[in-house]
Design an enzyme around this catalytic site. Structure first.
Site, PDB file in Angstrom:
ATOM      1  N   GLU A   1      -5.419  -4.965  10.294  1.00 12.09           N
ATOM      2  CA  GLU A   1      -4.362  -4.002  10.569  1.00 12.09           C
ATOM      3  C   GLU A   1      -4.623  -3.282  11.893  1.00 12.09           C
ATOM      4  O   GLU A   1      -5.394  -2.306  11.925  1.00 12.09           O
ATOM      5  CB  GLU A   1      -4.291  -2.957   9.447  1.00 12.09           C
ATOM      6  CG  GLU A   1      -4.003  -3.528   8.083  1.00 12.09           C
ATOM      7  CD  GLU A   1      -3.393  -2.485   7.148  1.00 12.09           C
ATOM      8  OE1 GLU A   1      -2.331  -2.776   6.588  1.00 12.09           O
ATOM      9  OE2 GLU A   1      -3.960  -1.386   7.006  1.00 12.09           O
TER      10      GLU A   1
ATOM     11  N   GLY B   1       2.835  -1.234   4.222  1.00 10.86           N
ATOM     12  CA  GLY B   1       2.955   0.187   3.922  1.00 10.86           C
ATOM     13  C   GLY B   1       4.393   0.566   3.633  1.00 10.86           C
ATOM     14  O   GLY B   1       4.909   0.327   2.541  1.00 10.86           O
ATOM     15  N   GLY B   2       5.056   1.132   4.623  1.00  8.25           N
ATOM     16  CA  GLY B   2       6.410   1.670   4.465  1.00  8.25           C
ATOM     17  C   GLY B   2       7.378   0.771   3.715  1.00  8.25           C
ATOM     18  O   GLY B   2       8.066   1.231   2.789  1.00  8.25           O
TER      19      GLY B   2
ATOM     20  N   GLY C   1       2.701   1.999  10.751  1.00  7.40           N
ATOM     21  CA  GLY C   1       3.704   3.051  10.627  1.00  7.40           C
ATOM     22  C   GLY C   1       4.433   3.355  11.918  1.00  7.40           C
ATOM     23  O   GLY C   1       5.115   4.380  12.024  1.00  7.40           O
TER      24      GLY C   1
ATOM     25  N   ASN D   1       0.882  -1.164   0.000  1.00 12.84           N
ATOM     26  CA  ASN D   1       0.000   0.000   0.000  1.00 12.84           C
ATOM     27  C   ASN D   1       0.920   1.215   0.000  1.00 12.84           C
ATOM     28  O   ASN D   1       1.532   1.520   1.021  1.00 12.84           O
ATOM     29  CB  ASN D   1      -0.889  -0.022   1.250  1.00 12.84           C
ATOM     30  CG  ASN D   1      -1.707   1.257   1.403  1.00 12.84           C
ATOM     31  OD1 ASN D   1      -1.732   2.101   0.498  1.00 12.84           O
ATOM     32  ND2 ASN D   1      -2.367   1.388   2.539  1.00 12.84           N
ATOM     33  N   TRP D   2       0.998   1.847  -1.152  1.00 12.86           N
ATOM     34  CA  TRP D   2       1.943   2.980  -1.282  1.00 12.86           C
ATOM     35  C   TRP D   2       1.453   4.229  -0.553  1.00 12.86           C
ATOM     36  O   TRP D   2       2.188   5.174  -0.372  1.00 12.86           O
ATOM     37  CB  TRP D   2       2.158   3.299  -2.764  1.00 12.86           C
ATOM     38  CG  TRP D   2       3.011   2.297  -3.498  1.00 12.86           C
ATOM     39  CD1 TRP D   2       3.394   1.053  -3.050  1.00 12.86           C
ATOM     40  CD2 TRP D   2       3.579   2.454  -4.804  1.00 12.86           C
ATOM     41  NE1 TRP D   2       4.166   0.448  -4.011  1.00 12.86           N
ATOM     42  CE2 TRP D   2       4.302   1.277  -5.093  1.00 12.86           C
ATOM     43  CE3 TRP D   2       3.552   3.477  -5.762  1.00 12.86           C
ATOM     44  CZ2 TRP D   2       4.987   1.097  -6.296  1.00 12.86           C
ATOM     45  CZ3 TRP D   2       4.230   3.297  -6.964  1.00 12.86           C
ATOM     46  CH2 TRP D   2       4.942   2.120  -7.216  1.00 12.86           C
ATOM     47  N   LYS D   3       0.167   4.257  -0.202  1.00 14.11           N
ATOM     48  CA  LYS D   3      -0.442   5.440   0.442  1.00 14.11           C
ATOM     49  C   LYS D   3      -0.216   6.673  -0.447  1.00 14.11           C
ATOM     50  O   LYS D   3      -0.232   6.538  -1.661  1.00 14.11           O
ATOM     51  CB  LYS D   3       0.118   5.602   1.862  1.00 14.11           C
ATOM     52  CG  LYS D   3      -0.011   4.288   2.659  1.00 14.11           C
ATOM     53  CD  LYS D   3       0.180   4.428   4.132  1.00 14.11           C
ATOM     54  CE  LYS D   3      -0.042   3.077   4.796  1.00 14.11           C
ATOM     55  NZ  LYS D   3       0.047   3.128   6.249  1.00 14.11           N
TER      56      LYS D   3
ATOM     57  N   GLU E   1      -6.752   4.731   7.657  1.00 15.46           N
ATOM     58  CA  GLU E   1      -6.472   6.154   7.381  1.00 15.46           C
ATOM     59  C   GLU E   1      -7.649   6.799   6.664  1.00 15.46           C
ATOM     60  O   GLU E   1      -7.946   7.980   6.885  1.00 15.46           O
ATOM     61  CB  GLU E   1      -5.179   6.276   6.560  1.00 15.46           C
ATOM     62  CG  GLU E   1      -3.962   5.986   7.432  1.00 15.46           C
ATOM     63  CD  GLU E   1      -2.793   5.345   6.689  1.00 15.46           C
ATOM     64  OE1 GLU E   1      -2.744   5.400   5.448  1.00 15.46           O
ATOM     65  OE2 GLU E   1      -1.920   4.780   7.382  1.00 15.46           O
TER      66      GLU E   1
ATOM     67  N   HIS F   1      -9.402   1.399   4.496  1.00 16.78           N
ATOM     68  CA  HIS F   1      -8.169   1.491   5.284  1.00 16.78           C
ATOM     69  C   HIS F   1      -8.411   2.416   6.485  1.00 16.78           C
ATOM     70  O   HIS F   1      -9.179   3.372   6.386  1.00 16.78           O
ATOM     71  CB  HIS F   1      -7.033   2.037   4.403  1.00 16.78           C
ATOM     72  CG  HIS F   1      -5.700   1.929   5.063  1.00 16.78           C
ATOM     73  ND1 HIS F   1      -5.257   2.848   5.977  1.00 16.78           N
ATOM     74  CD2 HIS F   1      -4.732   0.984   4.973  1.00 16.78           C
ATOM     75  CE1 HIS F   1      -4.056   2.469   6.414  1.00 16.78           C
ATOM     76  NE2 HIS F   1      -3.713   1.348   5.818  1.00 16.78           N
TER      77      HIS F   1
ATOM     78  N   SER G   1       3.482  -2.517  10.068  1.00 18.72           N
ATOM     79  CA  SER G   1       4.935  -2.599  10.262  1.00 18.72           C
ATOM     80  C   SER G   1       5.539  -3.951   9.862  1.00 18.72           C
ATOM     81  O   SER G   1       6.508  -4.400  10.470  1.00 18.72           O
ATOM     82  CB  SER G   1       5.313  -2.252  11.704  1.00 18.72           C
ATOM     83  OG  SER G   1       4.915  -0.922  12.009  1.00 18.72           O
TER      84      SER G   1
END
Ligand code: 13P
Length: 250
Positions: A167, A234-235, A173, A10-12, A97, A95, A213
């Site tokens: 999640e 993510g990251g 993150g 997930n590049w966000k 976010e 998600h 993470s």
């Protein structure tokens, strides 16, 4: 039955179109693993260039969001038909976010899930508890509620093809990965919930990811759990470490 693992990035809100092409080209050789499904969920404007860059590889390009109407006066939204026309087969729905910053609710998540299935796009349906909820011991109740509403009016045939991403919000993150036991416990509870809503066959078929993470170091143990069928990352999906995550079994 052994479920095929699905590992999605997930590049966000990262990567311009030209950066997206460069990143796909960089990661292409690193994520070559035909034993798992590999998806890069990218910002809408990156979908077409990323799709071109990924041509002929095992990488699927997915979206990070989608609206639940067909078309019309919804400024700034992306329709399911737009995604289908661009070749998208997966979309992240709900998600945390999007729930936190863009007012998404369990009800809008359900509408989007139904719409995605209508267009044969596989939804990656997100759920997860806050730290307060975990500390109060209401994690499983909360997740069951999110799942029950997300799957309202979804048929068993559709549910079998769905992907759920568990999640925990406190692990996103933060570098704080849920323990393997915590992740497995909730993923198992989600499978039980799907079994109650549908049947054993659906519970066995549905794929459940862990997200929060995930790294090359934590992936092998997480993905070895009986109810964890991959990850939503993510990251680390923006880095060569994603290659290690995808090749967790090598
Ligand atoms: P991180 O892997 O950066 O914790 O993000 C997880 C996530 O939100 C994936 O959707």
């Amino acid at each position: 039955m052994s479920r095929r693992k699905i590992i999605a990035g997930n590049w966000k809100m990262n990567m311009t179109p030209s950066e997206a092409v460069a990143l796909v080209n960089e990661l292409k050789p690193l994520v070559a693993n035909d034993e798992v499904d590999v998806v890069f969920c990218v910002p809408a404007i990156d979908i077409i260039p990323a799709m071109k860059a990924a041509e002929g590889t095992n990488i699927n390009i997915g979206a990070e969001n989608m609206y639940y109407e067909e078309k019309g006066a919804y400024t700034g939204e992306i329709s399911p038909a737009m995604l289908v026309d661009a070749g998208v087969k997966y979309v992240i729905i709900g998600h945390s976010e999007r729930r936190e910053y863009f007012a998404e609710t369990d009800e809008t998540v359900n509408k989007k899930v139904l719409k995605a299935f209508e267009h044969d796009i596989t939804p990656i349906i997100c759920c997860g508890e806050s730290l307060t909820q975990r500390e109060q011991g209401i994690t499983i109740d909360w997740i069951r509620q999110q799942i029950k509403i997300a799957f309202l009016n979804v048929t068993a045939e559709q549910a079998k093809k769905a992907v759920i991403a568990y999640e925990p919000i406190w692990a996103i993150g933060t570098g704080k990965v849920a323990t393997t036991e915590q992740a497995q416990e909730v993923c198992a509870a989600i499978r039980v919930c799907i079994g109650e809503l549908y049947d054993e066959a659906t519970a066995t078929a549905i794929r459940i990811q862990y997200g929060g993470s995930v790294s090359g170091a934590s992936a092998p143990e997480l993905f070895a759990q009986p109810d964890i069928d991959g990850g939503l990352v993510g990251g680390a999906s923006l880095k060569p470490d994603f290659g290690k995550i995808v090749n967790y079994n090598k």
